[in-house]
Design an enzyme around this catalytic site. Structure first.
Site, PDB file in Angstrom:
ATOM      1  N   CYS A  73       0.812  -1.229   0.000  1.00 29.49           N
ATOM      2  CA  CYS A  73       0.000   0.000   0.000  1.00 29.49           C
ATOM      3  C   CYS A  73       0.840   1.272   0.000  1.00 29.49           C
ATOM      4  CB  CYS A  73      -0.955   0.007   1.190  1.00 29.49           C
ATOM      5  SG  CYS A  73      -2.129  -1.343   1.136  1.00 29.49           S
ATOM      6  N   HIS A 130      -3.380   7.550   2.050  1.00 30.30           N
ATOM      7  CA  HIS A 130      -3.734   6.218   1.548  1.00 30.30           C
ATOM      8  C   HIS A 130      -5.121   5.885   2.090  1.00 30.30           C
ATOM      9  CE1 HIS A 130      -3.927   2.040   0.751  1.00 30.30           C
ATOM     10  NE2 HIS A 130      -3.671   1.657   1.988  1.00 30.30           N
ATOM     11  N   ASN A 153     -10.095   0.169  -0.408  1.00 28.03           N
ATOM     12  CA  ASN A 153      -8.628   0.244  -0.342  1.00 28.03           C
ATOM     13  C   ASN A 153      -8.066  -0.376  -1.625  1.00 28.03           C
ATOM     14  OD1 ASN A 153      -5.913  -0.100   0.158  1.00 28.03           O
ATOM     15  ND2 ASN A 153      -6.159  -0.940   2.207  1.00 28.03           N
TER      16      ASN A 153
HETATM   17  O1  UT7 Z   1      -3.819  -0.771   3.504  1.00 27.25           O
HETATM   18  C1  UT7 Z   1      -3.016  -1.529   4.346  1.00 27.25           C
HETATM   19  C2  UT7 Z   1      -3.288  -1.220   5.718  1.00 27.25           C
HETATM   20  N1  UT7 Z   1      -4.528  -1.830   6.152  1.00 27.25           N
HETATM   21  C3  UT7 Z   1      -5.203  -1.247   7.078  1.00 27.25           C
HETATM   22  O2  UT7 Z   1      -4.821  -0.171   7.451  1.00 27.25           O
HETATM   23  C4  UT7 Z   1      -6.340  -1.946   7.716  1.00 27.25           C
HETATM   24  C5  UT7 Z   1      -6.265  -1.726   9.195  1.00 27.25           C
HETATM   25  N2  UT7 Z   1      -7.316  -2.379   9.968  1.00 27.25           N
HETATM   26  C6  UT7 Z   1      -8.608  -2.013   9.887  1.00 27.25           C
HETATM   27  O3  UT7 Z   1      -8.974  -1.177   9.114  1.00 27.25           O
HETATM   28  C7  UT7 Z   1      -9.584  -2.646  10.858  1.00 27.25           C
HETATM   29  O4  UT7 Z   1      -8.864  -3.358  11.839  1.00 27.25           O
HETATM   30  C8  UT7 Z   1     -10.602  -3.596  10.163  1.00 27.25           C
HETATM   31  C9  UT7 Z   1     -11.595  -2.795   9.357  1.00 27.25           C
HETATM   32  C10 UT7 Z   1      -9.889  -4.600   9.306  1.00 27.25           C
HETATM   33  C11 UT7 Z   1     -11.400  -4.363  11.222  1.00 27.25           C
HETATM   34  O5  UT7 Z   1     -12.053  -3.436  12.095  1.00 27.25           O
HETATM   35  P1  UT7 Z   1     -11.934  -3.607  13.681  1.00 27.25           P
HETATM   36  O6  UT7 Z   1     -12.771  -2.567  14.275  1.00 27.25           O
HETATM   37  O7  UT7 Z   1     -10.481  -3.629  14.020  1.00 27.25           O
HETATM   38  O8  UT7 Z   1     -12.618  -5.011  13.921  1.00 27.25           O
HETATM   39  P2  UT7 Z   1     -12.020  -6.361  14.545  1.00 27.25           P
HETATM   40  O9  UT7 Z   1     -11.083  -7.005  13.571  1.00 27.25           O
HETATM   41  O10 UT7 Z   1     -11.524  -6.079  15.935  1.00 27.25           O
HETATM   42  O11 UT7 Z   1     -13.319  -7.227  14.639  1.00 27.25           O
HETATM   43  C12 UT7 Z   1     -14.430  -6.849  15.472  1.00 27.25           C
HETATM   44  C13 UT7 Z   1     -15.552  -7.830  15.248  1.00 27.25           C
HETATM   45  C14 UT7 Z   1     -15.113  -9.296  15.323  1.00 27.25           C
HETATM   46  O12 UT7 Z   1     -16.171 -10.015  15.910  1.00 27.25           O
HETATM   47  P3  UT7 Z   1     -16.118 -10.452  17.473  1.00 27.25           P
HETATM   48  O13 UT7 Z   1     -14.888 -11.263  17.626  1.00 27.25           O
HETATM   49  O14 UT7 Z   1     -16.063  -9.143  18.221  1.00 27.25           O
HETATM   50  O15 UT7 Z   1     -17.377 -11.201  17.641  1.00 27.25           O
HETATM   51  C15 UT7 Z   1     -14.975  -9.685  13.894  1.00 27.25           C
HETATM   52  O16 UT7 Z   1     -15.167 -11.080  13.686  1.00 27.25           O
HETATM   53  O17 UT7 Z   1     -16.091  -7.648  13.918  1.00 27.25           O
HETATM   54  C16 UT7 Z   1     -16.104  -8.905  13.255  1.00 27.25           C
HETATM   55  N3  UT7 Z   1     -15.904  -8.668  11.823  1.00 27.25           N
HETATM   56  C17 UT7 Z   1     -16.917  -8.447  10.977  1.00 27.25           C
HETATM   57  N4  UT7 Z   1     -18.250  -8.398  11.149  1.00 27.25           N
HETATM   58  C18 UT7 Z   1     -19.007  -8.145  10.080  1.00 27.25           C
HETATM   59  C19 UT7 Z   1     -14.724  -8.593  11.144  1.00 27.25           C
HETATM   60  N5  UT7 Z   1     -14.969  -8.347   9.836  1.00 27.25           N
HETATM   61  C20 UT7 Z   1     -16.324  -8.243   9.712  1.00 27.25           C
HETATM   62  C21 UT7 Z   1     -17.176  -7.993   8.635  1.00 27.25           C
HETATM   63  N6  UT7 Z   1     -18.504  -7.940   8.844  1.00 27.25           N
HETATM   64  N7  UT7 Z   1     -16.715  -7.772   7.374  1.00 27.25           N
END
Ligand code: UT7
Length: 323
Positions: free
Chosen positions: A115, A250, A280
């Site tokens: 990225c 980005h 992204n």
């Molecule tokens: O470009 C390269 C750099 N990349 C980035 O900068 C990405 C950085 N990370 C992020 O943007 C975020 O961490 C994400 C968008 C990927 C995830 O968001 P988050 O607020 O960190 O969520 P999480 O991974 O902590 O997950 C929270 C909950 C989980 O459920 P439980 O364990 O709390 O029951 C996940 O299983 O959300 C769940 N979850 C989803 N639910 C519905 C994860 N993905 C999804 C989804 N739809 N697509």
């Protein structure tokens, strides 16, 4: 006293025809428009057509930038493509772009910094031009990123999209540090590679592999690394953060954009965000957002622009320039 500097003389972009909504995503994995919107800000992303290659996307974005800059194929003597999704293992996608554009001189090669690729490529091209080794460069970020997604992993597949953006740089005499490309700060830390990577490759598995990400960890590192890179690039210039007219980050996640802007005290009215439309697009996201904001009249000639990115590796960086 004037010296050789790189001036950005045109931008262009290209998006595949197929737009995919969050509701369509929820037919593939257990997710919802509400979750994706709230956690990322993404509403739609674009998906390359079957047979549409990264080099096709890159060449279209590049041709737009060349038209805007008023240059022809014979003027171009350097092509750098930042991509994580090359057409083939070799040759470099940049050489396919060179052939597609009808460029038959100079050099063409790819840069792989995921990225952050566009920031790394811009910095590389700037150094070549300032050194007098080339005169007119195409710097392109282009991806068919959806081809390396695991469409059963809702933690990653909802985030990414395909597309391309390009800029034309020309070596000219000018005021270094005031005009054209002003400065860059690029960094890598290979110890963090497991947090965001692809689980395949030529010499490891012999397969293409799929994106694997520890989202929350990447999020945390993204905000602090990006902020640090921006502080470095601004400190090395004669400007302050308040002098920046436009911040073109980005486009990974609206919450990251907001967090970085808040930490740096950049007013939200100066932030260009296209994450809701494009998702992204990895190395393509910055030139796509930049071209979008130039075409819709927000960014004007002579304004001071800050870009930044963070990606797999980890890699991260920032650049400051006048358009
Ligand atoms: O470009 C390269 C750099 N990349 C980035 O900068 C990405 C950085 N990370 C992020 O943007 C975020 O961490 C994400 C968008 C990927 C995830 O968001 P988050 O607020 O960190 O969520 P999480 O991974 O902590 O997950 C929270 C909950 C989980 O459920 P439980 O364990 O709390 O029951 C996940 O299983 O959300 C769940 N979850 C989803 N639910 C519905 C994860 N993905 C999804 C989804 N739809 N697509």
């Amino acid at each position: 006293m004037t010296q050789l500097i790189s001036r950005m003389i045109g931008t262009g972009s290209y998006l595949p025809a197929r737009k995919m909504t969050n509701d369509e995503m929820s037919e593939i994995v257990e997710t919802s428009d509400a979750w994706i919107t709230e956690r990322t800000g993404i509403k739609t992303r674009y998906i390359a057509a079957e047979g549409e290659l990264t080099s096709d996307i890159a060449a279209k974005a590049a041709q737009h930038a060349m038209d805007r800059a008023g240059v022809i194929a014979d003027d171009i003597d350097l092509i750098i493509v930042a991509t994580t999704t090359p057409d083939k293992t070799f040759p470099a996608t940049a050489t396919s772009v060179q052939a597609k554009l009808g460029v038959d001189r100079g050099a063409a090669f790819d840069i792989q910094a995921v990225c952050s690729g566009f920031v790394f490529a811009l910095s590389t091209a700037d150094n070549f031009l300032k050194a007098g080794q080339f005169t007119t460069a195409l710097v392109i970020g282009a991806e068919t990123f959806t081809r390396i997604l695991d469409w059963t992993d809702r933690g990653t597949c909802v985030l990414f999209g395909d597309g391309g953006g390009a800029v034309v740089l020309r070596a000219e005499q000018g005021e270094a540090g005031q005009e054209g490309l002003i400065g860059h700060h690029i960094r890598s830390d290979g110890r963090k590679s497991d947090m965001l990577h692809v689980d395949g490759g030529v010499s490891s598995t012999g397969t293409v592999g799929h994106v694997r990400m520890n989202g929350p960890q990447v999020f945390k590192h993204a905000v602090s690394n990006i902020t640090s890179a921006v502080r470095h690039v601004v400190a090395a210039s004669s400007y302050e953060v308040e002098d920046i007219d436009w911040f073109v980050p980005h486009q990974a996640n609206q919450r990251i954009l907001d967090g970085v802007a808040k930490k740096l005290k950049i007013d939200e009215t100066k932030v260009v965000s296209t994450v809701s439309q494009h998702g992204n697009t990895s190395a393509a996201s910055i030139p796509l957002a930049l071209d979008t904001a130039i075409r819709d009249g927000r960014i004007n000639s002579g304004q001071l622009v800050l870009i930044e990115a963070m990606g797999g590796g980890f890699t991260w960086g920032a650049s400051l320039f006048r358009v």
